[in-house]
Design a protein around this motif. Structure first.
Motif, PDB file in Angstrom:
ATOM      1  N   LYS A  35       0.851  -1.183   0.000  1.00  0.00           N
ATOM      2  CA  LYS A  35       0.000   0.000   0.000  1.00  0.00           C
ATOM      3  C   LYS A  35       0.895   1.243   0.000  1.00  0.00           C
ATOM      4  O   LYS A  35       1.654   1.473   0.949  1.00  0.00           O
ATOM      5  N   VAL A  36       0.822   2.012  -1.080  1.00  0.00           N
ATOM      6  CA  VAL A  36       1.623   3.225  -1.214  1.00  0.00           C
ATOM      7  C   VAL A  36       0.749   4.415  -0.840  1.00  0.00           C
ATOM      8  O   VAL A  36      -0.247   4.696  -1.516  1.00  0.00           O
ATOM      9  N   ILE A  37       1.106   5.100   0.243  1.00  0.00           N
ATOM     10  CA  ILE A  37       0.341   6.232   0.751  1.00  0.00           C
ATOM     11  C   ILE A  37       1.029   7.529   0.329  1.00  0.00           C
ATOM     12  O   ILE A  37       2.232   7.701   0.556  1.00  0.00           O
ATOM     13  N   PHE A  38       0.268   8.442  -0.257  1.00  0.00           N
ATOM     14  CA  PHE A  38       0.781   9.754  -0.634  1.00  0.00           C
ATOM     15  C   PHE A  38       0.110  10.836   0.219  1.00  0.00           C
ATOM     16  O   PHE A  38      -1.035  10.669   0.644  1.00  0.00           O
ATOM     17  N   SER A  39       0.829  11.932   0.419  1.00  0.00           N
ATOM     18  CA  SER A  39       0.266  13.090   1.125  1.00  0.00           C
ATOM     19  C   SER A  39       0.435  14.325   0.240  1.00  0.00           C
ATOM     20  O   SER A  39       1.421  15.052   0.361  1.00  0.00           O
ATOM     21  N   PRO A  40      -0.522  14.566  -0.660  1.00  0.00           N
ATOM     22  CA  PRO A  40      -0.361  15.674  -1.609  1.00  0.00           C
ATOM     23  C   PRO A  40      -0.371  17.057  -0.968  1.00  0.00           C
ATOM     24  O   PRO A  40       0.303  17.966  -1.441  1.00  0.00           O
ATOM     25  N   SER A  54       4.396   9.373  10.467  1.00  0.00           N
ATOM     26  CA  SER A  54       3.991  10.600   9.800  1.00  0.00           C
ATOM     27  C   SER A  54       4.446  10.576   8.342  1.00  0.00           C
ATOM     28  O   SER A  54       5.514  10.073   8.022  1.00  0.00           O
ATOM     29  N   ILE A  55       3.609  11.144   7.483  1.00  0.00           N
ATOM     30  CA  ILE A  55       3.935  11.272   6.062  1.00  0.00           C
ATOM     31  C   ILE A  55       3.747  12.736   5.703  1.00  0.00           C
ATOM     32  O   ILE A  55       2.628  13.233   5.624  1.00  0.00           O
ATOM     33  N   ASP A  56       4.840  13.457   5.508  1.00  0.00           N
ATOM     34  CA  ASP A  56       4.784  14.892   5.268  1.00  0.00           C
ATOM     35  C   ASP A  56       4.247  15.210   3.880  1.00  0.00           C
ATOM     36  O   ASP A  56       4.195  14.348   2.987  1.00  0.00           O
ATOM     37  N   ARG A  57       3.874  16.469   3.680  1.00  0.00           N
ATOM     38  CA  ARG A  57       3.377  16.933   2.387  1.00  0.00           C
ATOM     39  C   ARG A  57       4.375  16.601   1.282  1.00  0.00           C
ATOM     40  O   ARG A  57       5.552  16.880   1.385  1.00  0.00           O
ATOM     41  N   GLY A  58       3.874  15.979   0.214  1.00  0.00           N
ATOM     42  CA  GLY A  58       4.715  15.635  -0.921  1.00  0.00           C
ATOM     43  C   GLY A  58       5.517  14.362  -0.748  1.00  0.00           C
ATOM     44  O   GLY A  58       6.224  13.950  -1.666  1.00  0.00           O
ATOM     45  N   ILE A 114       8.777  10.015  -8.060  1.00  0.00           N
ATOM     46  CA  ILE A 114       7.538   9.548  -7.445  1.00  0.00           C
ATOM     47  C   ILE A 114       6.515  10.680  -7.401  1.00  0.00           C
ATOM     48  O   ILE A 114       5.328  10.484  -7.680  1.00  0.00           O
ATOM     49  N   GLN A 115       6.972  11.896  -7.034  1.00  0.00           N
ATOM     50  CA  GLN A 115       6.069  13.037  -6.976  1.00  0.00           C
ATOM     51  C   GLN A 115       5.483  13.364  -8.346  1.00  0.00           C
ATOM     52  O   GLN A 115       4.300  13.692  -8.468  1.00  0.00           O
ATOM     53  N   GLN A 116       6.304  13.288  -9.386  1.00  0.00           N
ATOM     54  CA  GLN A 116       5.815  13.571 -10.729  1.00  0.00           C
ATOM     55  C   GLN A 116       4.739  12.569 -11.135  1.00  0.00           C
ATOM     56  O   GLN A 116       3.722  12.939 -11.728  1.00  0.00           O
ATOM     57  N   TRP A 117       4.971  11.290 -10.824  1.00  0.00           N
ATOM     58  CA  TRP A 117       3.979  10.264 -11.149  1.00  0.00           C
ATOM     59  C   TRP A 117       2.683  10.541 -10.395  1.00  0.00           C
ATOM     60  O   TRP A 117       1.596  10.500 -10.986  1.00  0.00           O
ATOM     61  N   MET A 118       2.792  10.819  -9.100  1.00  0.00           N
ATOM     62  CA  MET A 118       1.621  11.082  -8.271  1.00  0.00           C
ATOM     63  C   MET A 118       0.821  12.272  -8.812  1.00  0.00           C
ATOM     64  O   MET A 118      -0.410  12.204  -8.945  1.00  0.00           O
ATOM     65  N   THR A 119       1.514  13.363  -9.143  1.00  0.00           N
ATOM     66  CA  THR A 119       0.834  14.561  -9.638  1.00  0.00           C
ATOM     67  C   THR A 119       0.108  14.282 -10.948  1.00  0.00           C
ATOM     68  O   THR A 119      -1.046  14.681 -11.134  1.00  0.00           O
ATOM     69  N   LEU A 138      -5.435   3.188 -15.253  1.00  0.00           N
ATOM     70  CA  LEU A 138      -4.907   2.446 -14.106  1.00  0.00           C
ATOM     71  C   LEU A 138      -4.062   1.273 -14.558  1.00  0.00           C
ATOM     72  O   LEU A 138      -2.999   1.004 -13.978  1.00  0.00           O
ATOM     73  N   ASP A 139      -4.490   0.559 -15.584  1.00  0.00           N
ATOM     74  CA  ASP A 139      -3.745  -0.604 -16.066  1.00  0.00           C
ATOM     75  C   ASP A 139      -2.293  -0.246 -16.378  1.00  0.00           C
ATOM     76  O   ASP A 139      -1.365  -0.976 -16.015  1.00  0.00           O
ATOM     77  N   HIS A 140      -2.086   0.878 -17.045  1.00  0.00           N
ATOM     78  CA  HIS A 140      -0.736   1.303 -17.416  1.00  0.00           C
ATOM     79  C   HIS A 140      -0.011   1.967 -16.241  1.00  0.00           C
ATOM     80  O   HIS A 140       1.197   1.819 -16.086  1.00  0.00           O
ATOM     81  N   SER A 141      -0.756   2.699 -15.424  1.00  0.00           N
ATOM     82  CA  SER A 141      -0.136   3.427 -14.315  1.00  0.00           C
ATOM     83  C   SER A 141       0.439   2.496 -13.261  1.00  0.00           C
ATOM     84  O   SER A 141       1.468   2.788 -12.648  1.00  0.00           O
ATOM     85  N   LEU A 142      -0.214   1.348 -13.026  1.00  0.00           N
ATOM     86  CA  LEU A 142       0.296   0.414 -12.027  1.00  0.00           C
ATOM     87  C   LEU A 142       1.647  -0.153 -12.442  1.00  0.00           C
ATOM     88  O   LEU A 142       2.521  -0.363 -11.593  1.00  0.00           O
ATOM     89  N   THR A 143       1.824  -0.407 -13.723  1.00  0.00           N
ATOM     90  CA  THR A 143       3.129  -0.876 -14.201  1.00  0.00           C
ATOM     91  C   THR A 143       4.194   0.177 -13.969  1.00  0.00           C
ATOM     92  O   THR A 143       5.307  -0.121 -13.501  1.00  0.00           O
ATOM     93  N   GLN A 144       3.874   1.431 -14.251  1.00  0.00           N
ATOM     94  CA  GLN A 144       4.813   2.519 -14.019  1.00  0.00           C
ATOM     95  C   GLN A 144       5.172   2.618 -12.542  1.00  0.00           C
ATOM     96  O   GLN A 144       6.344   2.739 -12.183  1.00  0.00           O
TER      97      GLN A 144
END
Length: 274
Positions: A35-40, A54-58, A114-119, A138-144
């Protein structure tokens, strides 16, 4: 995504979830996936059996399969991706990274790729209303993301703390630390390498990477030590001292914090599968 709502897109390989409701405390979970958690937008806080994370911004954080955790707080938005271990392993085998599922470190940090992918993924999901588009995306993004996790995720498959390619003073500090990571470093010495005062370099380093300069060099030492730990029979004390730790106690303590196990336990679990 407007108003208080949640969006879920899933397939057999994983799941994407975005929501801006129910951001307070949730129930304990123990999932079979990564599980990959992001904090935008701001700090997220998760409770684990070993304390709060804690997961800081970005920044991002990866829970391993079966890691027990509970969401305490998400700032403005919850954004996460779940990836099945079999899917990640398929990607790992294709790019030649081992034959055992990685164990990710309990480290939250920022990484430009990672930030670029998330954004990019967030913006697409928010602006495109077609469910068919979401599914195909989603199919392609999960591979990335699987490739990014293997390349830039800090874990048992790494022989160094994931590289961050940035320009400026922080890059100068990182290069200096890498070249002499076995040596003792003070914040004054790091500031001299950056051409800044120590308060400026501490703030900028944390802003760019999500961790303090001292934490970064300690993590770099730990990940550099993993190759010796898994591919040699050297004693733990020898490995610790060879990689810049002043004593085996500090090495053990950092390993327990990062992996929830000692170097000996880590070696026993991972070395014969490499």
């Amino acid at each position: 995504m407007t108003g208080d709502r949640a969006m879920i897109v899933d397939n057999e390989s994983g799941l994407l979830l975005m929501r801006n409701d129910q951001l307070g405390e949730r129930q304990w979970r123990s999932d079979d996936c990564y599980k990959v958690i992001f904090s935008p937008y701001g700090k997220g806080i998760y409770q684990t059996i070993d304390g709060d994370q804690s997961i800081d911004r970005g920044a991002f954080f990866i829970f391993n399969p079966k890691d027990e955790h509970k969401q305490l707080q998400a700032y403005h938005e919850k954004f996460l991706i779940e990836i099945q271990p079999s899917f990640l392993m398929e990607a790992a085998e294709k790019i030649g990274i081992g034959h055992q599922a990685p164990e990710y470190a309990r480290v939250s940090y920022r990484h430009p790729q990672i930030q670029q992918w998330m954004t990019f993924v967030r913006e697409f999901i928010i602006t495109q209303e077609s469910e068919e588009s979401h599914q195909l995306f989603l199919d392609h993004s999960l591979t990335q993301l699987a490739i990014l996790m293997l390349e830039y995720g800090a874990g048992s498959h790494q022989t160094s703390f994931p590289s961050i390619h940035i320009k400026g003073p922080v890059n100068e500090v990182m290069n200096a630390l890498k070249e002499s990571y076995r040596e003792e470093w003070t914040l004054d010495q790091m500031a001299e390498a950056a051409g800044m005062n120590k308060f400026q370099v501490a703030h900028l380093f944390k802003e760019e990477t999500g961790v303090s300069p001292y934490s970064w060099i300690q993590l770099y030492r730990l990940f550099r030590s993993q190759h010796s730990l898994l591919h040699t029979a050297e004693p733990i004390l020898t490995i610790a001292l060879q990689h810049g730790f002043t004593n085996v106690s500090s090495y053990n303590q950092l390993f327990k914090k990062v992996y929830r196990k000692t170097p000996t336990e880590f070696r026993r679990l991972h070395r014969f599968h490499k």
